[in-house]
Write a protein that holds these residues in place. Sequence first.
Motif, mmCIF file in Angstrom:
data_model
loop_
_atom_site.group_PDB
_atom_site.id
_atom_site.type_symbol
_atom_site.label_atom_id
_atom_site.label_comp_id
_atom_site.label_asym_id
_atom_site.label_seq_id
_atom_site.Cartn_x
_atom_site.Cartn_y
_atom_site.Cartn_z
ATOM 1 N N ASN A 1 97.077 -28.581 22.285
ATOM 2 C CA ASN A 1 96.353 -27.588 23.083
ATOM 3 C C ASN A 1 96.217 -26.269 22.320
ATOM 4 O O ASN A 1 95.157 -25.638 22.339
ATOM 5 C CB ASN A 1 97.065 -27.372 24.407
ATOM 6 N N SER B 1 86.413 -30.131 22.190
ATOM 7 C CA SER B 1 87.136 -30.247 23.459
ATOM 8 C C SER B 1 87.175 -31.688 23.945
ATOM 9 O O SER B 1 88.217 -32.165 24.414
ATOM 10 C CB SER B 1 86.493 -29.362 24.522
ATOM 11 N N THR B 2 86.076 -32.386 23.813
ATOM 12 C CA THR B 2 86.021 -33.787 24.240
ATOM 13 C C THR B 2 86.953 -34.653 23.412
ATOM 14 O O THR B 2 87.676 -35.498 23.949
ATOM 15 C CB THR B 2 84.576 -34.320 24.146
ATOM 16 N N ASN C 1 82.085 -28.116 22.512
ATOM 17 C CA ASN C 1 82.134 -29.225 23.474
ATOM 18 C C ASN C 1 82.634 -30.501 22.816
ATOM 19 O O ASN C 1 83.423 -31.245 23.408
ATOM 20 C CB ASN C 1 80.762 -29.462 24.107
ATOM 21 N N ARG D 1 93.613 -26.790 19.587
ATOM 22 C CA ARG D 1 92.263 -26.803 20.170
ATOM 23 C C ARG D 1 91.808 -25.385 20.506
ATOM 24 O O ARG D 1 90.702 -24.973 20.168
ATOM 25 C CB ARG D 1 92.226 -27.665 21.418
ATOM 26 N N ASN D 2 92.683 -24.624 21.146
ATOM 27 C CA ASN D 2 92.327 -23.240 21.512
ATOM 28 C C ASN D 2 92.076 -22.384 20.276
ATOM 29 O O ASN D 2 91.157 -21.549 20.274
ATOM 30 C CB ASN D 2 93.418 -22.623 22.376
ATOM 31 N N GLN E 1 90.475 -33.999 24.483
ATOM 32 C CA GLN E 1 90.720 -34.601 25.792
ATOM 33 C C GLN E 1 90.944 -36.102 25.674
ATOM 34 O O GLN E 1 91.830 -36.661 26.321
ATOM 35 C CB GLN E 1 89.571 -34.313 26.745
ATOM 36 N N ILE F 1 88.658 -23.294 18.841
ATOM 37 C CA ILE F 1 87.594 -22.764 19.701
ATOM 38 C C ILE F 1 87.451 -21.254 19.519
ATOM 39 O O ILE F 1 86.351 -20.733 19.421
ATOM 40 C CB ILE F 1 87.839 -23.142 21.174
#
Length: 90
Positions: free
Chosen positions: A79, A11-12, A8, A82-83, A15, A86
Amino acid sequence: MSNYTIINLISTLFQIYNLLLFARIISSWFPINRSNQLYRLLYMATEPVLTPFRDIFHRFGLMKTGIDFSPIAAFLVLNLIRNLIIRILL
């Protein structure tokens, strides 16, 4: 700290950075004072990511079109990063 919390947080952060890039794109459409402290902060936060993409596009002659594709490439690569982060954490 659990993996869910870390995911989280990551991701934040991504973003927020995407919002900064978007604000930079939108700011380029309007005549604003480039010496404004808020704009300079936005510029300093986003330029280190955009410059390598501009250099690559310039090398391949893609900057001659008059359209700067570096923000689009930055969105895509950020992106992907990030992926990847994760997926590693899952």
